[in-house]
Design an enzyme around this catalytic site. Structure first.
Site, PDB file in Angstrom:
ATOM      1  N   LYS A  59       0.735  -1.272  -0.284  1.00 39.18           N
ATOM      2  CA  LYS A  59      -0.125  -0.164  -0.048  1.00 39.18           C
ATOM      3  C   LYS A  59       0.720   1.128  -0.408  1.00 39.18           C
ATOM      4  O   LYS A  59       0.302   2.446  -0.757  1.00 39.18           O
ATOM      5  CB  LYS A  59      -0.838  -0.093   1.300  1.00 39.18           C
ATOM      6  CG  LYS A  59      -2.432  -0.566   1.393  1.00 39.18           C
ATOM      7  CD  LYS A  59      -2.888  -0.940   2.411  1.00 39.18           C
ATOM      8  CE  LYS A  59      -3.947  -1.711   2.171  1.00 39.18           C
ATOM      9  NZ  LYS A  59      -4.948  -2.006   3.261  1.00 39.18           N
ATOM     10  N   ALA A  84      -0.621  -3.447  10.996  1.00 38.72           N
ATOM     11  CA  ALA A  84       1.166  -3.187  10.576  1.00 38.72           C
ATOM     12  C   ALA A  84       0.915  -1.258   9.478  1.00 38.72           C
ATOM     13  O   ALA A  84      -0.903  -1.131   9.464  1.00 38.72           O
ATOM     14  CB  ALA A  84       1.185  -4.063   9.266  1.00 38.72           C
ATOM     15  N   SER A 111      -2.083   1.601   6.803  1.00 39.43           N
ATOM     16  CA  SER A 111      -1.914   0.674   7.600  1.00 39.43           C
ATOM     17  C   SER A 111      -2.824  -0.488   7.034  1.00 39.43           C
ATOM     18  O   SER A 111      -3.576  -0.200   6.553  1.00 39.43           O
ATOM     19  CB  SER A 111      -2.712   1.984   9.287  1.00 39.43           C
ATOM     20  OG  SER A 111      -2.733   0.603   9.974  1.00 39.43           O
ATOM     21  N   ASP A 112      -2.799  -1.086   7.355  1.00 40.78           N
ATOM     22  CA  ASP A 112      -3.371  -2.306   7.238  1.00 40.78           C
ATOM     23  C   ASP A 112      -3.742  -3.222   8.810  1.00 40.78           C
ATOM     24  O   ASP A 112      -3.128  -4.151   9.304  1.00 40.78           O
ATOM     25  CB  ASP A 112      -2.665  -3.508   5.887  1.00 40.78           C
ATOM     26  CG  ASP A 112      -3.172  -4.368   5.622  1.00 40.78           C
ATOM     27  OD1 ASP A 112      -5.075  -3.615   5.043  1.00 40.78           O
ATOM     28  OD2 ASP A 112      -3.478  -6.041   5.857  1.00 40.78           O
ATOM     29  N   THR A 113      -4.912  -4.508   8.531  1.00 37.46           N
ATOM     30  CA  THR A 113      -5.420  -4.693   9.774  1.00 37.46           C
ATOM     31  C   THR A 113      -6.250  -6.654   9.103  1.00 37.46           C
ATOM     32  O   THR A 113      -6.839  -5.845   7.976  1.00 37.46           O
ATOM     33  CB  THR A 113      -6.934  -4.277  10.674  1.00 37.46           C
ATOM     34  OG1 THR A 113      -5.951  -2.939  10.798  1.00 37.46           O
ATOM     35  CG2 THR A 113      -6.605  -5.018  11.772  1.00 37.46           C
TER      36      THR A 113
END
Length: 200
Positions: A59, A117, A80-82
């Site tokens: 991303k 992250a 960000s990634d969840t």
């Protein structure tokens, strides 16, 4: 030092959390031709930890290219990634209501991990952090799952729930970062932004 940040995320929760930190930001959202969902494909045998960090870095790469294409000023970019995982199984965003109900049933009465992250990208490189939290759900009855899914809240959320919404009643215990579970761990994010020279 800089005071401008680009947020490459459509998540209203991440916007709220960034505002909570007192950070001034501009949105840097994907162009119509970009396939943001393709970045989130899971590779065979990939661990949840590796997956969420890889997607977050991808991303950031895409956002750097977007910033360059648009001729925008050279300011840091936050991505960000969840993901939610139970054992080694990655529970991403549910495809539909039936998928959401199945995810919630699998989390009922168990402890699962929520991994978020964070990447801050600058022209000098990328800085990364990973927040790991453990969430324990009480046993959830089938009618409760049905009502929650009917509310529409689980759709578009990793693991089919938002801890800051109605699903809070299912949460028996949290070990980790509440803001990380929401989608942007503020402790780690603030540290990365300061390392990147952001003033707030």
């Amino acid at each position: 030092m800089t005071s401008i940040l680009y947020l490459a995320s459509q998540s209203p929760r991440r916007r709220e959390l960034l505002t909570q930190l007192g950070v001034t930001y501009e949105l840097l959202l994907a162009d119509a031709g970009e396939d943001a969902e393709a970045l989130e494909a899971v590779r065979p045998g990939e661990s949840p930890d590796d997956y969420v960090q890889r997607v977050c870095a991808l991303k950031a790469d895409a956002a750097l290219q977007r910033r360059a294409r648009r001729g925008l000023p050279d300011a840091p970019i936050l991505t960000s990634d969840t993901t939610v995982c139970r054992g080694g199984d990655i529970l991403g965003k549910p495809a539909d209501a039936r998928d959401a109900a199945a995810m919630l049933a699998s989390l009922s009465g168990t402890t699962h991990r929520v991994l978020t992250a964070v990447t801050v990208a600058t022209s000098a490189g990328q800085r990364h952090a990973l927040s790991i939290s453990h969430v324990t759900f009480r046993p959830i009855l089938a009618p409760e799952i049905e009502r929650y899914v009917a509310s529409g809240e689980p759709l578009g959320k990793a693991g089919a729930y938002g801890i800051q919404g109605r699903a809070a009643e299912f949460v028996e215990r949290i070990d980790g970062s509440y803001s990380g579970i929401m989608g942007l761990p503020l402790f780690e994010t603030a540290a990365l932004l300061r390392e990147a020279g952001l003033h707030f």
